[in-house]
Design a protein around this motif. Structure first.
Motif, PDB file in Angstrom:
ATOM      1  N   CYS A 147      44.374  49.572  47.139  1.00 54.92           N
ATOM      2  CA  CYS A 147      44.401  48.153  46.807  1.00 54.92           C
ATOM      3  C   CYS A 147      45.175  47.389  47.865  1.00 54.92           C
ATOM      4  O   CYS A 147      46.082  47.931  48.492  1.00 54.92           O
ATOM      5  N   LEU A 180      47.001  44.918  47.003  1.00 53.18           N
ATOM      6  CA  LEU A 180      48.237  44.526  46.311  1.00 53.18           C
ATOM      7  C   LEU A 180      48.966  45.777  45.824  1.00 53.18           C
ATOM      8  O   LEU A 180      48.419  46.878  45.835  1.00 53.18           O
ATOM      9  N   ALA A 181      50.200  45.575  45.369  1.00 53.39           N
ATOM     10  CA  ALA A 181      50.975  46.666  44.772  1.00 53.39           C
ATOM     11  C   ALA A 181      51.691  46.095  43.553  1.00 53.39           C
ATOM     12  O   ALA A 181      52.920  45.993  43.521  1.00 53.39           O
ATOM     13  N   CYS A 182      50.919  45.701  42.548  1.00 56.69           N
ATOM     14  CA  CYS A 182      51.499  45.030  41.381  1.00 56.69           C
ATOM     15  C   CYS A 182      52.461  45.975  40.672  1.00 56.69           C
ATOM     16  O   CYS A 182      52.201  47.176  40.566  1.00 56.69           O
ATOM     17  N   GLY A 230      41.602  50.465  42.102  1.00 55.60           N
ATOM     18  CA  GLY A 230      42.238  49.423  42.946  1.00 55.60           C
ATOM     19  C   GLY A 230      41.441  48.155  43.145  1.00 55.60           C
ATOM     20  O   GLY A 230      41.037  47.540  42.167  1.00 55.60           O
ATOM     21  N   ARG A 256      52.795  40.338  41.086  1.00 56.52           N
ATOM     22  CA  ARG A 256      51.681  40.715  41.951  1.00 56.52           C
ATOM     23  C   ARG A 256      51.928  40.366  43.431  1.00 56.52           C
ATOM     24  O   ARG A 256      51.118  40.742  44.280  1.00 56.52           O
TER      25      ARG A 256
HETATM   26  S1  SF4 Z   1      46.820  45.855  39.153  1.00 54.94           S
HETATM   27 FE1  SF4 Z   1      44.887  45.628  40.216  1.00 54.94          FE
HETATM   28  S2  SF4 Z   1      45.363  44.311  41.918  1.00 54.94           S
HETATM   29 FE2  SF4 Z   1      47.298  45.086  41.178  1.00 54.94          FE
HETATM   30  S3  SF4 Z   1      47.705  46.900  42.384  1.00 54.94           S
HETATM   31 FE3  SF4 Z   1      46.662  47.572  40.549  1.00 54.94          FE
HETATM   32  S4  SF4 Z   1      44.526  47.616  41.153  1.00 54.94           S
HETATM   33 FE4  SF4 Z   1      45.566  46.381  42.680  1.00 54.94          FE
END
Ligand code: SF4
Lengths: 348, 270
Positions: free
Chosen positions: A104, A106-108, A149, A213
């Motif tokens: 991904c 991002l790394a939420c 992801g 996020r």
């Molecule tokens: S919640 Fe979704 S956008 Fe956030 S890191 Fe996980 S897969 Fe990526």
């Protein structure tokens, strides 16, 4: 209640085993449908008597709840069908989730499968996804849901998604932040009539969303929704909120109204305690109604637990119908066990 | 709103309450609502019917025959279960005991259920008599474990089967429902076999006094007969009560019991 056996001195095993059936009929007759009766087996012919109890229950429409040593507990009548109690949309296999990659942009902090730019790509691949889509359609699945992801990191996403929409209505989960250049071109090649995009937005203003996020992610997601709308796609918004914020939803719904998300497409759920989330509601196989979920590693019970060993079901994705049947079988078994526990330990 | 018809039933098992609650719910949606009253035995129930505190009584065959006797045949049977029209008594013994007919019981030990059970006591003695066997010709043991319920619990029949298993008797006379409950001898070949089955006779029936007007009784019967095995709302009630369809009664089916009651000098009251 344990029904005492009258002592017998059997000339052969068969008749004395039959005594347990007489005890059982009497015990079952004393409790209403749904109630439990317990019979004691003779140690001398335990196996024969147990076989007989099994045969009697099968032929008489009663159900063995437990066998412990010489004690057999039988339910008067069968437990209600757990599947019949579900909303049709909740029946296992009514839809199938597929994790397309796991990595991904991002790394939420609450990501339930620990996705991030550093997470290793575990791609389902075009060939397997095509087979999943066609077997799903054949197995009566009504919808496919693709999640990352972030799927838009995949260079062949348009082909992947089209192989799904060719078979079934499909929802594609995305953080909505990558609709530019070649990725926007891929989006444009997808089938608007069969595909819904689902974008994560956690709050009406950037604060809360960005705190989980990443800075700037809220503005990009809201912009992504606008682009998708401009391209003619239906967009759902999924929000993940801590349980203590679930009561303050009105301003959030109003905001989503202003950016053109219809109310039926505003999906708000509580934060799950999985992956890297350090708080959230506990989700276990017992408490979660399954949603058949496929990753590159195999089949899982539910998408929120697609990296969790306790919810791993089988490595064999195919035949998909068998995987769905196995999840259904486990669900029924869990529900039956839970029902009988509830009957054994009623709340005063 | 129409006053509900009040129906009496004997509380022979814990399922009787859910059955009648289910029936009450069903009839609440019809033109003929009902309510129910539970009795601990058929004697009390028939007294209540005759004295007018009940509109209908769900009676066993013996309770019906006794109500007929007490009312000079003025009472009416309104409906039965499909299974009530084809009831039988089955004579069973341990497998391989060599019984071939009622005649072969001569000099042997036969165990009977409660003395007021039509299927497991009164009719078996009548069938023996018809086969030319008087009470002295067969060594009879009676098990009175549920007197007053007319064999409804079947407990005395189970006790009779236990007596055969324990070699306290050579054969037992039981109702077809108990024979079916133990798997008709197919569940455990080598335990029991049946060697004689009686002609079919009638069992339970809804009994009304002449004071219940036809204008109230007929629509109620029509609604009862409309209960449908294929309807998922009706089915659990029918399953618990042991039928697939409510049907008009078969009065000829009580003739053998009427004869048995008179032969055996069984009184009209309890
Ligand atoms: S919640 Fe979704 S956008 Fe956030 S890191 Fe996980 S897969 Fe990526």
């Amino acid at each position: 209640m344990v029904i005492p056996r009258t002592p017998v001195s059997p000339p052969s095993a068969a008749p004395s085993a039959m005594g347990v059936v007489l005890d059982l009929i009497e015990g079952i007759g004393r409790v209403p449908t749904g109630g439990m009766a317990t019979v004691a087996l003779d140690a001398a012919n335990r196996i024969a008597a147990l076989d007989l109890v099994v045969a009697w229950c099968a032929s008489s429409g009663n159900e063995i709840v437990s066998v412990e040593g010489l004690t057999v507990t039988v339910r008067h009548g069968r437990s209600p069908d757990p599947l019949a109690q579900l909303d049709p949309a909740q029946v296992p296999g009514s839809r199938v989730w597929v994790y397309t990659n796991f990595d991904c942009n991002l790394a939420c902090d609450y990501c339930c499968v620990r996705s991030s730019p550093k997470a290793e790509r575990r791609a389902i691949g075009a060939e397997r996804l095509q087979q999943i889509a066609s077997e799903a359609a054949a197995a009566g699945v009504g919808e496919l849901i693709l999640t990352g992801g972030e799927p838009f990191l995949l260079n062949d996403l348009d082909a992947l998604v089209n192989s799904c929409t060719d078979e079934l209505p499909t929802t594609l989960l995305t953080n909505g932040m990558l609709f530019r250049g070649a990725r926007l071109e891929r989006l444009r090649r997808m089938d608007r009539s069969r595909l819904t995009l689902q974008v994560s937005v956690d709050s009406a203003t950037p604060g809360i969303h960005d705190s989980h996020r990443g800075t700037g992610s809220w503005a990009k997601a809201v912009d992504g929704i606008r682009i998708a709308h401009d391209e003619g796609f239906r967009v759902k918004v999924a929000a993940t909120l801590p349980a203590d914020q679930m009561h303050e939803l009105d301003p959030f719904h109003s905001f989503l109204d202003t950016i053109g998300i219809s109310r039926e497409d505003q999906v708000i759920r509580a934060l799950a305690h999985r992956g890297v989330a350090d708080s959230g509601i506990e989700l276990t196989v017992d408490s979660l109604i399954p949603e058949v979920t496929i990753t590159a590693d195999g089949v899982y019970w539910h998408p929120v637990a697609a990296d969790h060993d306790a919810q791993f079901v089988t490595r064999d994705i195919f035949p998909l119908a068998d995987a769905i049947a196995e999840i259904t079988r486990r669900f029924v078994a869990h529900r039956r066990a839970a029902d009988s526990a509830a009957e054994w330990f009623p709340c005063a | 709103m129409t006053a509900p018809l009040v129906i009496g039933s004997v509380a022979y098992s814990p399922n009787v309450v859910p059955i009648w609650e289910g029936m009450r719910d069903y009839f609440a949606g019809t033109s003929t609502p009902i309510d129910f009253v539970m009795y601990s035995n058929y004697g009390r129930q028939v007294d209540a019917l005759i004295s007018g505190s009940l509109d209908l009584a769900w009676n066993t065959n013996l309770a019906w025959v006794r109500t007929v006797a007490q009312t000079d045949s003025a009472c009416r049977a309104l409906a039965s279960r499909d299974t009530d029209l084809i009831f039988t008594t089955v004579f069973v013994a341990r497998s391989g005991s060599g019984f071939t007919s009622l005649e072969s019981l001569r000099g042997r030990r036969l165990v009977l259920g409660s003395r007021d059970s039509a299927q497991a006591a009164i009719l078996p003695v009548h069938f023996l008599r018809e086969a030319g066997l008087s009470e002295g010709d067969v060594n009879l043991t009676r098990i009175d474990s549920d007197v007053g319920k007319h064999g409804d619990t079947g407990r005395s029949e189970l006790d009779a089967l236990r007596a055969v298993l324990d070699d306290r008797a050579d054969a037992a006379a039981i109702g077809i429902n108990t024979w079916q409950a133990i798997g008709r001898g197919e569940l455990l070949p080598g335990a029991f076999e049946s060697f004689w089955t009686s002609p079919e006779y009638s069992h339970c029936t809804f009994t009304a006094m002449p004071s219940l007007e036809v204008e109230r009784a007929d629509p109620w019967v029509a609604n009862l007969l409309a209960m449908d095995w294929e309807n998922p709302q009706h089915r659990p009630i029918l399953e618990m009560e042991g039928l697939q369809a409510w049907v008009p009664p078969r009065l000829e089916g009580y003739a053998s019991l009427v004869k048995a009651v008179s032969e055996q000098g069984i009184t009209a009251r309890w």
